[in-house]
Scaffold this motif. Sequence first.
Motif, mmCIF file in Angstrom:
data_model
loop_
_atom_site.group_PDB
_atom_site.id
_atom_site.type_symbol
_atom_site.label_atom_id
_atom_site.label_comp_id
_atom_site.label_asym_id
_atom_site.label_seq_id
_atom_site.Cartn_x
_atom_site.Cartn_y
_atom_site.Cartn_z
ATOM 1 N N PRO A 16 46.605 40.265 36.596
ATOM 2 C CA PRO A 16 45.815 41.146 35.731
ATOM 3 C C PRO A 16 46.277 42.593 35.904
ATOM 4 O O PRO A 16 46.798 42.968 36.945
ATOM 5 N N SER A 17 46.054 43.415 34.899
ATOM 6 C CA SER A 17 46.507 44.805 34.964
ATOM 7 C C SER A 17 45.779 45.591 36.052
ATOM 8 O O SER A 17 46.299 46.577 36.545
ATOM 9 N N ALA A 18 44.595 45.178 36.406
ATOM 10 C CA ALA A 18 43.850 45.818 37.489
ATOM 11 C C ALA A 18 43.512 44.746 38.517
ATOM 12 O O ALA A 18 43.303 43.585 38.165
ATOM 13 N N PRO A 19 43.460 45.107 39.794
ATOM 14 C CA PRO A 19 43.118 44.102 40.815
ATOM 15 C C PRO A 19 41.749 43.480 40.537
ATOM 16 O O PRO A 19 40.848 44.147 40.056
ATOM 17 N N TRP A 20 41.617 42.213 40.848
ATOM 18 C CA TRP A 20 40.360 41.514 40.647
ATOM 19 C C TRP A 20 39.643 41.357 41.988
ATOM 20 O O TRP A 20 40.258 41.288 43.037
ATOM 21 N N GLY A 21 38.328 41.286 41.916
ATOM 22 C CA GLY A 21 37.523 41.081 43.113
ATOM 23 C C GLY A 21 36.928 39.695 43.166
ATOM 24 O O GLY A 21 36.709 39.133 44.222
ATOM 25 N N LYS A 22 36.640 39.150 42.010
ATOM 26 C CA LYS A 22 36.132 37.786 41.897
ATOM 27 C C LYS A 22 36.984 37.077 40.860
ATOM 28 O O LYS A 22 37.367 37.653 39.849
ATOM 29 N N LEU A 23 37.249 35.807 41.126
ATOM 30 C CA LEU A 23 38.135 35.040 40.267
ATOM 31 C C LEU A 23 37.530 33.672 40.027
ATOM 32 O O LEU A 23 37.056 33.021 40.956
ATOM 33 N N GLN A 24 37.525 33.253 38.776
ATOM 34 C CA GLN A 24 37.077 31.906 38.420
ATOM 35 C C GLN A 24 38.181 31.292 37.570
ATOM 36 O O GLN A 24 38.564 31.848 36.542
ATOM 37 N N ARG A 25 38.699 30.169 38.049
ATOM 38 C CA ARG A 25 39.811 29.533 37.345
ATOM 39 C C ARG A 25 39.450 28.116 36.949
ATOM 40 O O ARG A 25 38.758 27.420 37.669
ATOM 41 N N SER A 26 39.960 27.725 35.798
ATOM 42 C CA SER A 26 39.891 26.343 35.337
ATOM 43 C C SER A 26 41.231 26.050 34.680
ATOM 44 O O SER A 26 42.024 26.966 34.468
ATOM 45 N N PRO A 27 41.489 24.807 34.341
ATOM 46 C CA PRO A 27 42.761 24.518 33.671
ATOM 47 C C PRO A 27 42.926 25.288 32.358
ATOM 48 O O PRO A 27 44.034 25.560 31.935
ATOM 49 N N ASP A 28 41.809 25.656 31.736
ATOM 50 C CA ASP A 28 41.868 26.300 30.426
ATOM 51 C C ASP A 28 41.866 27.823 30.458
ATOM 52 O O ASP A 28 42.333 28.458 29.518
ATOM 53 N N GLU A 29 41.297 28.416 31.518
ATOM 54 C CA GLU A 29 41.193 29.871 31.530
ATOM 55 C C GLU A 29 41.036 30.421 32.945
ATOM 56 O O GLU A 29 40.678 29.710 33.873
ATOM 57 N N THR A 30 41.317 31.707 33.057
ATOM 58 C CA THR A 30 41.100 32.454 34.291
ATOM 59 C C THR A 30 40.220 33.641 33.943
ATOM 60 O O THR A 30 40.550 34.426 33.053
ATOM 61 N N ILE A 31 39.095 33.751 34.630
ATOM 62 C CA ILE A 31 38.161 34.854 34.405
ATOM 63 C C ILE A 31 38.157 35.709 35.666
ATOM 64 O O ILE A 31 37.998 35.187 36.772
ATOM 65 N N THR A 32 38.324 37.009 35.484
ATOM 66 C CA THR A 32 38.307 37.903 36.641
ATOM 67 C C THR A 32 37.213 38.949 36.487
ATOM 68 O O THR A 32 36.792 39.285 35.384
ATOM 69 N N HIS A 33 36.762 39.436 37.631
ATOM 70 C CA HIS A 33 35.817 40.552 37.709
ATOM 71 C C HIS A 33 36.557 41.617 38.505
ATOM 72 O O HIS A 33 37.000 41.358 39.622
ATOM 73 N N GLY A 34 36.749 42.787 37.942
ATOM 74 C CA GLY A 34 37.544 43.835 38.569
ATOM 75 C C GLY A 34 37.126 44.138 39.995
ATOM 76 O O GLY A 34 35.942 44.074 40.343
ATOM 77 N N LEU A 35 38.099 44.468 40.833
ATOM 78 C CA LEU A 35 37.835 44.717 42.249
ATOM 79 C C LEU A 35 36.857 45.868 42.451
ATOM 80 O O LEU A 35 35.900 45.751 43.225
ATOM 81 N N LEU A 36 37.070 46.993 41.783
ATOM 82 C CA LEU A 36 36.158 48.125 41.971
ATOM 83 C C LEU A 36 34.752 47.801 41.492
ATOM 84 O O LEU A 36 33.764 48.198 42.122
ATOM 85 N N ASP A 37 34.645 47.047 40.397
ATOM 86 C CA ASP A 37 33.324 46.626 39.918
ATOM 87 C C ASP A 37 32.655 45.703 40.929
ATOM 88 O O ASP A 37 31.460 45.834 41.219
ATOM 89 N N HIS A 38 33.423 44.762 41.473
ATOM 90 C CA HIS A 38 32.877 43.840 42.478
ATOM 91 C C HIS A 38 32.413 44.610 43.713
ATOM 92 O O HIS A 38 31.308 44.377 44.219
ATOM 93 N N MET A 39 33.238 45.528 44.181
ATOM 94 C CA MET A 39 32.885 46.289 45.376
ATOM 95 C C MET A 39 31.621 47.122 45.135
ATOM 96 O O MET A 39 30.748 47.215 46.014
#
Length: 103
Positions: A16-39
């Motif tokens: 991702p263009s920005a580091p992620w803090g939370k990641l959810q992956r499945s065969p169909d998609e990858t969902i990320t939550h930005g690291l700074l937002d997570h922190m």
Amino acid sequence: MAIQPGFMESIEAAIPSAPWGKLQRSPDETITHGLLDHMTDVAAVSHRLLHIPAIARALRRTAGGRTLTDTDHARLAVLAYLHDIGKANAGFQRAILSAPIEF
């Protein structure tokens, strides 16, 4: 050893263009939550949790009977904010995204 054509482009496309803090992956998609937002979320939640009576009592016992001040709460929230700072490492970001998906 030569780098194969297109190798770097495939790596860049997977990160991702920005580091992620939370990641959810499945065969169909990858969902990320930005690291700074997570922190920031973690810091805000931890700051609120410090005001729950049962948690405040446990912290008072841990602090030798001293009631924590607003400054103590703020410092603990900063520590909670920093708890995932290592996720900003490019190696970590790449390693997790390239790992096989497990269910």
